[in-house]
Every structure is written in C-alpha cells, then in structure tokens.
Design a protein around this motif. Structure first.
Motif, PDB file in Angstrom:
ATOM      1  N   ILE A   1      39.216  19.661  93.249  1.00 29.14           N
ATOM      2  CA  ILE A   1      39.334  21.211  93.166  1.00 29.14           C
ATOM      3  C   ILE A   1      37.784  21.433  93.494  1.00 29.14           C
ATOM      4  O   ILE A   1      36.897  20.829  93.265  1.00 29.14           O
ATOM      5  CB  ILE A   1      39.457  21.601  91.660  1.00 29.14           C
ATOM      6  CG1 ILE A   1      40.972  21.346  91.181  1.00 29.14           C
ATOM      7  CG2 ILE A   1      39.107  22.955  91.597  1.00 29.14           C
ATOM      8  CD1 ILE A   1      40.900  21.584  89.752  1.00 29.14           C
TER       9      ILE A   1
ATOM     10  N   GLN B   1      40.374  23.776  98.194  1.00 31.68           N
ATOM     11  CA  GLN B   1      41.164  23.743  96.918  1.00 31.68           C
ATOM     12  C   GLN B   1      42.674  23.912  97.442  1.00 31.68           C
ATOM     13  O   GLN B   1      42.851  24.786  98.335  1.00 31.68           O
ATOM     14  CB  GLN B   1      40.851  24.256  95.829  1.00 31.68           C
ATOM     15  CG  GLN B   1      40.643  25.626  95.856  1.00 31.68           C
ATOM     16  CD  GLN B   1      39.680  26.079  94.597  1.00 31.68           C
ATOM     17  OE1 GLN B   1      38.595  25.539  94.361  1.00 31.68           O
ATOM     18  NE2 GLN B   1      39.969  27.137  94.062  1.00 31.68           N
TER      19      GLN B   1
ATOM     20  N   ARG C   1      43.136  27.086  86.278  1.00 32.87           N
ATOM     21  CA  ARG C   1      44.521  27.417  86.757  1.00 32.87           C
ATOM     22  C   ARG C   1      45.269  26.095  86.800  1.00 32.87           C
ATOM     23  O   ARG C   1      46.075  25.903  87.609  1.00 32.87           O
ATOM     24  CB  ARG C   1      44.549  28.153  87.930  1.00 32.87           C
ATOM     25  CG  ARG C   1      44.183  29.564  87.539  1.00 32.87           C
ATOM     26  CD  ARG C   1      44.764  30.761  88.999  1.00 32.87           C
ATOM     27  NE  ARG C   1      46.157  30.404  88.780  1.00 32.87           N
ATOM     28  CZ  ARG C   1      46.802  30.109  90.019  1.00 32.87           C
ATOM     29  NH1 ARG C   1      46.206  30.056  91.236  1.00 32.87           N
ATOM     30  NH2 ARG C   1      48.254  30.052  90.035  1.00 32.87           N
ATOM     31  N   TRP C   2      44.873  24.897  86.397  1.00 38.34           N
ATOM     32  CA  TRP C   2      45.497  23.629  86.515  1.00 38.34           C
ATOM     33  C   TRP C   2      46.809  23.696  86.577  1.00 38.34           C
ATOM     34  O   TRP C   2      47.451  23.144  87.282  1.00 38.34           O
ATOM     35  CB  TRP C   2      44.522  22.602  85.569  1.00 38.34           C
ATOM     36  CG  TRP C   2      45.331  21.230  85.521  1.00 38.34           C
ATOM     37  CD1 TRP C   2      46.217  20.716  84.776  1.00 38.34           C
ATOM     38  CD2 TRP C   2      45.195  20.331  86.659  1.00 38.34           C
ATOM     39  NE1 TRP C   2      46.697  19.333  85.007  1.00 38.34           N
ATOM     40  CE2 TRP C   2      45.966  19.213  86.357  1.00 38.34           C
ATOM     41  CE3 TRP C   2      44.434  20.224  87.904  1.00 38.34           C
ATOM     42  CZ2 TRP C   2      45.956  17.983  87.105  1.00 38.34           C
ATOM     43  CZ3 TRP C   2      44.759  19.160  88.615  1.00 38.34           C
ATOM     44  CH2 TRP C   2      45.426  18.045  88.364  1.00 38.34           C
ATOM     45  N   GLU C   3      47.292  24.069  85.192  1.00 41.20           N
ATOM     46  CA  GLU C   3      48.690  23.856  84.935  1.00 41.20           C
ATOM     47  C   GLU C   3      49.661  24.332  85.923  1.00 41.20           C
ATOM     48  O   GLU C   3      50.515  24.015  86.584  1.00 41.20           O
ATOM     49  CB  GLU C   3      49.245  24.283  83.772  1.00 41.20           C
ATOM     50  CG  GLU C   3      48.546  23.261  82.634  1.00 41.20           C
ATOM     51  CD  GLU C   3      48.992  23.726  81.318  1.00 41.20           C
ATOM     52  OE1 GLU C   3      49.852  24.238  81.046  1.00 41.20           O
ATOM     53  OE2 GLU C   3      48.317  23.237  80.233  1.00 41.20           O
TER      54      GLU C   3
ATOM     55  N   VAL D   1      49.008  23.424  89.972  1.00 39.43           N
ATOM     56  CA  VAL D   1      49.534  22.300  90.448  1.00 39.43           C
ATOM     57  C   VAL D   1      51.076  22.623  91.081  1.00 39.43           C
ATOM     58  O   VAL D   1      51.623  21.968  92.133  1.00 39.43           O
ATOM     59  CB  VAL D   1      49.825  21.059  89.523  1.00 39.43           C
ATOM     60  CG1 VAL D   1      50.660  19.942  90.159  1.00 39.43           C
ATOM     61  CG2 VAL D   1      48.360  20.498  89.303  1.00 39.43           C
TER      62      VAL D   1
ATOM     63  N   ILE E   1      39.556  25.164  87.910  1.00 42.81           N
ATOM     64  CA  ILE E   1      40.034  24.180  86.826  1.00 42.81           C
ATOM     65  C   ILE E   1      41.286  24.999  85.806  1.00 42.81           C
ATOM     66  O   ILE E   1      42.131  24.584  85.387  1.00 42.81           O
ATOM     67  CB  ILE E   1      39.213  23.301  86.252  1.00 42.81           C
ATOM     68  CG1 ILE E   1      39.918  22.171  85.621  1.00 42.81           C
ATOM     69  CG2 ILE E   1      38.104  24.068  85.512  1.00 42.81           C
ATOM     70  CD1 ILE E   1      40.701  20.906  86.298  1.00 42.81           C
TER      71      ILE E   1
END
Length: 90
Positions: A8, A50, A58-60, A63, A56
């Motif tokens: 990221i 990214q 918005r990680w879930e 992905v 980070i």
C-alpha cells in the motif's frame, strides 16, 4: 511465472529487489503496478501506487476491490508466457 503484488502506498517496483535476488533460470517475475495513486511521499520523485483507493483503513474491502484487477494482470502475464507455464501469485 511468478506475479507479485506490491504493498500500500509504495512505488510499483518495490518488489524488484526480491525478484532479482530470488531469480532462477526459466522463471519469469511479473511486478504489475497498482492502478490507483497513493498519497504523496516527501522525497519520492514518482507517485506511490496501490491496488485500491484509500489506505490501510480500507484493507478488508480494498482486497476484495483489488482482486479482479490483480487477477487480470496475472491472466495477461500467463497469456504471454510460453505454453505449459505454471503460475504463482503473491
């Protein structure tokens, strides 16, 4: 064929060193650059990249959003590979 996705808010070629040091005859490394611009970082001459919009936090959901884009890169790389090539992604 090994396709690696960078982290990221980093330069798209941040995994070049890993690919270089783990190279092996007959193995092709593909290092696609994420489609979205990251936040500006002081001292970098290029814009970080990214795989999803946002950081980070918005990680879930990021992905999940990035999966199709990264899969398309892997599919295109495999289409360019010699017949019978195997694919590993990371």
């Amino acid at each position: 064929m090994v396709v690696l996705g960078h982290g990221i808010n980093v330069l798209g070629d941040d995994l070049f060193g890993l690919a270089h040091h783990t190279r092996k005859a007959g193995v092709r490394f593909v290092l696609p650059e994420g489609p979205h611009q990251g936040e500006e970082v002081a001292g970098l001459l290029r814009q970080p990249r990214q795989w999803w919009k946002g950081g980070i936090e918005r990680w879930e959901t990021g992905v999940v959003d990035a999966a199709d884009k990264f899969a398309a890169c892997a599919k295109a790389a495999l289409a360019d590979a010699p017949s019978g090539a195997k694919l590993a992604v990371g």
